[in-house]
Scaffold this active site. Structure first.
Site, PDB file in Angstrom:
ATOM      1  N   LYS A 278       0.839  -1.201   0.000  1.00  0.00           N
ATOM      2  CA  LYS A 278       0.000   0.000   0.000  1.00  0.00           C
ATOM      3  C   LYS A 278       0.874   1.251   0.000  1.00  0.00           C
ATOM      4  O   LYS A 278       0.523   2.256  -0.593  1.00  0.00           O
ATOM      5  CB  LYS A 278      -0.957  -0.029   1.200  1.00  0.00           C
ATOM      6  CG  LYS A 278      -0.644   0.935   2.327  1.00  0.00           C
ATOM      7  CD  LYS A 278      -1.761   1.060   3.324  1.00  0.00           C
ATOM      8  CE  LYS A 278      -1.331   1.591   4.682  1.00  0.00           C
ATOM      9  NZ  LYS A 278      -0.494   2.763   4.755  1.00  0.00           N
TER      10      LYS A 278
ATOM     11  N   VAL B  26      10.402   5.625  15.778  1.00  0.00           N
ATOM     12  CA  VAL B  26       9.986   6.361  14.574  1.00  0.00           C
ATOM     13  C   VAL B  26       8.740   7.215  14.826  1.00  0.00           C
ATOM     14  O   VAL B  26       8.706   8.397  14.487  1.00  0.00           O
ATOM     15  CB  VAL B  26       9.775   5.396  13.385  1.00  0.00           C
ATOM     16  CG1 VAL B  26       9.345   6.166  12.133  1.00  0.00           C
ATOM     17  CG2 VAL B  26      11.053   4.601  13.097  1.00  0.00           C
TER      18      VAL B  26
ATOM     19  N   ASP C  38       6.583  -0.639  11.189  1.00  0.00           N
ATOM     20  CA  ASP C  38       5.347  -1.375  10.875  1.00  0.00           C
ATOM     21  C   ASP C  38       5.475  -2.880  11.150  1.00  0.00           C
ATOM     22  O   ASP C  38       4.525  -3.615  10.943  1.00  0.00           O
ATOM     23  CB  ASP C  38       4.985  -1.168   9.400  1.00  0.00           C
ATOM     24  CG  ASP C  38       4.884   0.284   9.050  1.00  0.00           C
ATOM     25  OD1 ASP C  38       3.782   0.829   9.082  1.00  0.00           O
ATOM     26  OD2 ASP C  38       5.937   0.894   8.756  1.00  0.00           O
TER      27      ASP C  38
ATOM     28  N   ASP D 288      -2.959   6.701  10.176  1.00  0.00           N
ATOM     29  CA  ASP D 288      -3.159   6.102  11.488  1.00  0.00           C
ATOM     30  C   ASP D 288      -2.815   7.074  12.618  1.00  0.00           C
ATOM     31  O   ASP D 288      -1.880   7.862  12.509  1.00  0.00           O
ATOM     32  CB  ASP D 288      -2.288   4.859  11.604  1.00  0.00           C
ATOM     33  CG  ASP D 288      -2.711   3.827  10.580  1.00  0.00           C
ATOM     34  OD1 ASP D 288      -3.916   3.700  10.348  1.00  0.00           O
ATOM     35  OD2 ASP D 288      -1.825   3.174  10.010  1.00  0.00           O
TER      36      ASP D 288
HETATM   37  N1  EPU Z   1       7.657  13.812  10.474  1.00  0.00           N
HETATM   38  C1  EPU Z   1       7.606  15.129  10.867  1.00  0.00           C
HETATM   39  N2  EPU Z   1       7.226  16.073   9.947  1.00  0.00           N
HETATM   40  C2  EPU Z   1       6.881  15.750   8.656  1.00  0.00           C
HETATM   41  C3  EPU Z   1       6.938  14.376   8.268  1.00  0.00           C
HETATM   42  C4  EPU Z   1       7.325  13.433   9.199  1.00  0.00           C
HETATM   43  O1  EPU Z   1       7.911  15.461  12.014  1.00  0.00           O
HETATM   44  O2  EPU Z   1       6.542  16.632   7.872  1.00  0.00           O
HETATM   45  C5  EPU Z   1       8.060  12.780  11.463  1.00  0.00           C
HETATM   46  C6  EPU Z   1       6.881  11.865  11.834  1.00  0.00           C
HETATM   47  O3  EPU Z   1       6.057  12.445  12.807  1.00  0.00           O
HETATM   48  C7  EPU Z   1       7.601  10.606  12.301  1.00  0.00           C
HETATM   49  C8  EPU Z   1       8.843  10.576  11.403  1.00  0.00           C
HETATM   50  O4  EPU Z   1       9.001  11.897  10.879  1.00  0.00           O
HETATM   51  O5  EPU Z   1       7.995  10.751  13.628  1.00  0.00           O
HETATM   52  C9  EPU Z   1       8.769   9.592  10.252  1.00  0.00           C
HETATM   53  O6  EPU Z   1       7.617   9.818   9.481  1.00  0.00           O
HETATM   54  P1  EPU Z   1       7.557   9.503   7.915  1.00  0.00           P
HETATM   55  O7  EPU Z   1       7.317  10.783   7.196  1.00  0.00           O
HETATM   56  O8  EPU Z   1       8.754   8.716   7.539  1.00  0.00           O
HETATM   57  O9  EPU Z   1       6.275   8.613   7.801  1.00  0.00           O
HETATM   58  P2  EPU Z   1       5.106   8.705   6.743  1.00  0.00           P
HETATM   59  O10 EPU Z   1       5.658   9.009   5.404  1.00  0.00           O
HETATM   60  O11 EPU Z   1       4.009   9.545   7.273  1.00  0.00           O
HETATM   61  C10 EPU Z   1       5.229   6.222   5.964  1.00  0.00           C
HETATM   62  C11 EPU Z   1       4.254   5.079   5.918  1.00  0.00           C
HETATM   63  C12 EPU Z   1       4.068   4.511   7.318  1.00  0.00           C
HETATM   64  C13 EPU Z   1       5.417   4.055   7.851  1.00  0.00           C
HETATM   65  C14 EPU Z   1       6.395   5.230   7.830  1.00  0.00           C
HETATM   66  C15 EPU Z   1       7.786   4.843   8.282  1.00  0.00           C
HETATM   67  C16 EPU Z   1       2.837   5.696   4.089  1.00  0.00           C
HETATM   68  C17 EPU Z   1       1.505   6.132   3.621  1.00  0.00           C
HETATM   69  N3  EPU Z   1       2.987   5.554   5.392  1.00  0.00           N
HETATM   70  O12 EPU Z   1       4.602   7.223   6.763  1.00  0.00           O
HETATM   71  O13 EPU Z   1       3.217   3.382   7.196  1.00  0.00           O
HETATM   72  O14 EPU Z   1       5.262   3.569   9.144  1.00  0.00           O
HETATM   73  O15 EPU Z   1       6.470   5.772   6.504  1.00  0.00           O
HETATM   74  O16 EPU Z   1       8.329   3.855   7.465  1.00  0.00           O
HETATM   75  O17 EPU Z   1       3.734   5.444   3.292  1.00  0.00           O
HETATM   76  C18 EPU Z   1       1.414   1.967   7.686  1.00  0.00           C
HETATM   77  O18 EPU Z   1       1.537   1.504   6.572  1.00  0.00           O
HETATM   78  O19 EPU Z   1       0.680   1.472   8.557  1.00  0.00           O
HETATM   79  C19 EPU Z   1       2.154   3.177   8.035  1.00  0.00           C
HETATM   80  C20 EPU Z   1       1.834   3.943   9.070  1.00  0.00           C
END
Ligand code: EPU
Length: 416
Positions: free
Chosen positions: A5, A309, A287, A99
């Protein structure tokens, strides 16, 4: 295994940048694909969904607003800002959801887009962006965020000039997106030390790709087998996406049989406890920790889990405790080095006692990965469990009820 996904939805957004149709194969049938397809259609694109194949083609007119009806459904709208800016010079996207596992701000995305020349304004219902033309920039992320790296990729590929992104995420799903953009004609260099260099090009074409098997699903089902004392074989997920997961499970006593086509796991001699901390790739991914948490309750002794994370990613623990899992959570950094959350109050470390006797209970599933772990706990609990919110699982796992049935797990859909 179908694609993940967290790759498929980003590929769908990338397809917006092509001047012809793109095809994504081995796509999973998950709720997030339907949500993303509806958002692309509302922006004027033609989207065809056929079993495992998604086709995306430009329409006659691009609409700049992603409707507010999509507020809070997933994390994808923020990624559409860059492509919409290239296509129309302005964009509105509603507040993103996903989430409830931490603050999940989008400040890195907004700062990166600002550096690329966009004017960003936060409103009560979403974010508005304007830019007559994005230009290359030097950007350093405060943390190697998956989503912010993707925002930069999706925005810099058509920007004028060169972008150098430092401290970029290197997750396989990010690299997969970069490879797809390269097929579309983008000039992207993946350098060592978390550096990505993108040379903007004037146009991109449509492309086609086949997604690699989902490493989260693969891990979840391997663990499902171990929890129930069985043996599960997963097909079609490359071993190199599971290196840390395999080593972690092997240290706990899991026996693996690995070929180019499949991976089989079993633990006929029982499981040992472990201390694990989650991390960015190639570390133990965040995850994977929810199924692992349930597996820890099957191990002989005390295990430790340190989530580094997302600060609130252990919010699902009360549901497992209700089912008899002996888990205690702490704000301290236990297991592995101190993380970004060490000065806060977020309960992000857990000590888990095994072997716990689990009992069926009525619980609410808070998110997609936690939902899966509650199913695993229910599978080994004495007595039936009633799980509410199973739609969370369907948002991220390909046809989970068919897969559970093929593992011999009986789930009945209730009405309430
Ligand atoms: N963060 C910030 N500011 C931002 C972006 C991120 O502070 O603008 C922080 C977040 O709060 C977190 C850290 O950076 O503490 C990492 O967040 P990241 O941006 O890497 O996560 P994401 O892109 O929102 C994706 C996946 C998640 C997965 C994470 C880490 C998608 C849609 N979601 O989230 O997947 O856990 O990367 O690998 O790609 C899931 O599939 O259940 C899921 C939550």
């Amino acid at each position: 295994m179908r694609g993940s996904k967290n790759a498929v939805t980003k590929h769908m957004v990338a397809a917006m940048l092509g001047d012809g149709p793109s095809v994504i194969r081995n796509a999973p049938q998950v709720g997030d694909v339907d949500i993303t397809a509806a958002m692309l259609e509302s922006a004027g694109f033609h989207v065809g969904l056929e079993d495992s194949e998604i086709t995306i083609a430009p329409g006659s007119e691009v609409r700049t607003r992603v409707p507010e009806a999509f507020t809070g459904l997933n994390r994808i709208p923020i990624l559409m800002l860059g492509p919409l800016l290239h296509l129309t010079g302005e964009a509105f996207v509603p507040l993103v959801g996903g989430d409830p596992i931490g603050r999940r701000p989008v400040d890195f995305h907004a700062e990166a887009l600002t550096a690329l020349g966009a004017e960003i304004a936060y409103g009560p219902t979403g974010i508005t962006a304007k830019a007559s033309r994005l230009h290359g920039a030097r950007i350093t992320l405060p943390y190697p965020s998956v989503g912010a790296t993707e925002t930069v990729l999706l925005s810099a590929v058509l920007a004028e000039g060169k972008t150098v992104l430092r401290n970029a995420a290197t997750e396989p799903e990010v690299v997969e997106l970069a490879l797809f953009l390269q097929r579309m004609g983008a000039h992207i260099e993946l350098s060592p030390d978390r550096r990505i260099v993108i040379e903007g090009v004037p146009r991109l074409r449509g492309a086609s790709t086949r997604l690699a098997g989902d490493r989260l699903e693969a891990f979840s089902y391997l663990v499902a087998g171990l929890i129930t004392g069985g043996e599960v074989r997963v097909h079609g997920c490359p071993q190199d996406r599971l290196v840390t997961a395999i080593t972690t499970l092997a240290r706990m006593g899991t026996r693996f049989d690995i070929t180019d086509e499949w991976i089989t796991a079993s633990a006929p001699d029982g499981l040992q406890p472990a201390a694990v901390h989650t991390d960015t790739h190639p570390g133990f991914m965040t995850d994977w920790q929810q199924p692992l948490m349930v597996l820890f309750t099957r191990a002989n002794g005390m295990s430790v889990l340190h989530e580094t994370v997302f600060e609130n990613r252990l919010v699902y623990v009360p549901a497992l405790q209700k089912m008899g899992c002996e888990i205690e959570v702490f704000p301290n950094c236990l297991g592995g080095p101190a993380c970004r959350f060490h000065d806060g109050n977020a309960l992000h470390s857990a000590v888990i006692r095994g072997v716990s006797k689990l009992r069926g209970a009525e619980v609410e599933l808070p998110d997609v990965r936690a939902g899966f772990s509650a199913v695993l706990a229910a599978a080994v609990a004495d007595g039936p469990s009633a799980l509410h919110g199973v739609h969370h699982i369907e948002r991220g796992y390909h046809r989970p009820f068919d897969q559970f049935a093929s593992l011999g797990l009986r789930l009945a859909h209730g009405s309430a």
